[in-house]
Design an enzyme around this catalytic site. Structure first.
Site: not given
Ligand code: CO8
Length: 258
Positions: A67, A109, A112
């Site tokens: 998400a 998500g 999921e």
């Molecule tokens: N939301 C918003 N932005 C994101 C997300 C995210 N989930 N994941 C990555 N991004 C963005 C980053 O902020 C970054 O943007 P910017 O360049 O503007 O800073 C860009 O994408 C690239 O990401 P990274 O620089 O972080 O890339 P890395 O290669 O360093 O890392 C990862 C990759 C490991 C995937 C890392 O981005 C990460 O940990 N992301 C978040 C993962 C996470 O926690 N996901 C769970 C979210 S909560 C959820 O899904 C709840 C589900 C509920 C039901 C669904 C409802 C829709």
């Protein structure tokens, strides 16, 4: 088809490819994307020319990194509740067989969403996880339930309580991923499988999907009942006559979806 800004749709004969298209944000699932996805899947589901839907992510890094955390960070419970969560229910109700082609991270998500599909293909660099606990929440689109039903209690607990990611290869061994292939071959290999599914008798494919999914929602007795009724129902289709006649005449069946 409606106009979409966060997803792309491509048709290849009887297969539709739906691509989550926010690669700069690793295809993070904001409310708009999930709503567009639900609408697109429903449109494709109504389209008799489509026999299988492939879901994948744009770019080489992610299927979907979950998400959209930036969108969610200051939401209230009520805003989350009315913000479009019913889109997930709409995705769950799609009758056409779906395949996730997981081309990188499938987190939160994103994991999921893959679990909503009927088959999961993954590239060798793909990683799955439910990292919500690290954000102070838990999976909200079915992760705890669908993982537990596939992986069992103990592996699911480890994933959900630590938020650690698991490789596609490991999940292939655990029955959550159907096949792992090199990233460059993922779409082609997925399309081969999708073509094969899309070439079957369409009504039989839908009723087969419904019967298998009943195993997750009902008792064995109720599931057996659904299977048997669907089996009998198929004897009302022209495709059933054609399929059996083709076998007898030693030729390939020509299914019409009727
Ligand atoms: N939301 C918003 N932005 C994101 C997300 C995210 N989930 N994941 C990555 N991004 C963005 C980053 O902020 C970054 O943007 P910017 O360049 O503007 O800073 C860009 O994408 C690239 O990401 P990274 O620089 O972080 O890339 P890395 O290669 O360093 O890392 C990862 C990759 C490991 C995937 C890392 O981005 C990460 O940990 N992301 C978040 C993962 C996470 O926690 N996901 C769970 C979210 S909560 C959820 O899904 C709840 C589900 C509920 C039901 C669904 C409802 C829709």
């Amino acid at each position: 088809m409606a106009e979409y800004t966060s997803i792309l749709i491509e048709r290849k004969q009887r297969v539709a490819i739906v691509t989550l298209n926010r690669p700069r944000e690793l295809n993070a699932l904001n409310f708009q994307l999930v709503a567009e996805l639900a609408t697109a899947l429903e449109e494709l589901d109504r389209d008799e020319a489509i026999g299988c839907i492939v879901l994948t992510g744009a770019g080489e890094k992610a299927f979907a990194a979950g998400a959209d955390i930036k969108e969610m960070a200051d939401k209230t419970p009520i805003e989350m509740m009315i913000g479009g969560f019913e889109s997930w229910e709409r995705i769950r109700r799609i009758h056409t067989p779906t395949i996730a082609a997981v081309n990188g991270y499938a987190l939160g998500g994103g994991c999921e969403l893959a679990l909503h599909c009927d088959i999961i293909m993954a590239s060798d660099n793909a990683r799955f996880g439910q990292p919500e606990i690290q954000l102070g929440v838990i999976p909200g689109a079915g992760g705890t339930q669908r993982l537990a039903r596939t992986l069992g209690k103990y592996r699911t607990m480890e994933m959900v309580l630590t938020g650690s990611t698991v490789s596609a290869k490991e999940l292939e061994g655990l029955g959550l991923v159907n096949h792992v292939v090199p990233q460059a071959e993922l779409l082609n290999e997925t399309l081969k499988l999708a073509d094969k599914i899309a070439s079957q008798a369409p009504i039989a494919a839908r009723l087969a999907k419904e019967a298998v999914l009943a195993a997750f929602d009902t008792s064995l007795q109720d599931g057996l009942e659904i299977e048997r009724k669907n089996f009998f129902l198929l004897f009302s289709t022209k495709d059933m006559r054609e399929g059996m006649q083709a076998f007898i005449e030693k030729r390939k069946a020509n299914f019409q979806g009727k």
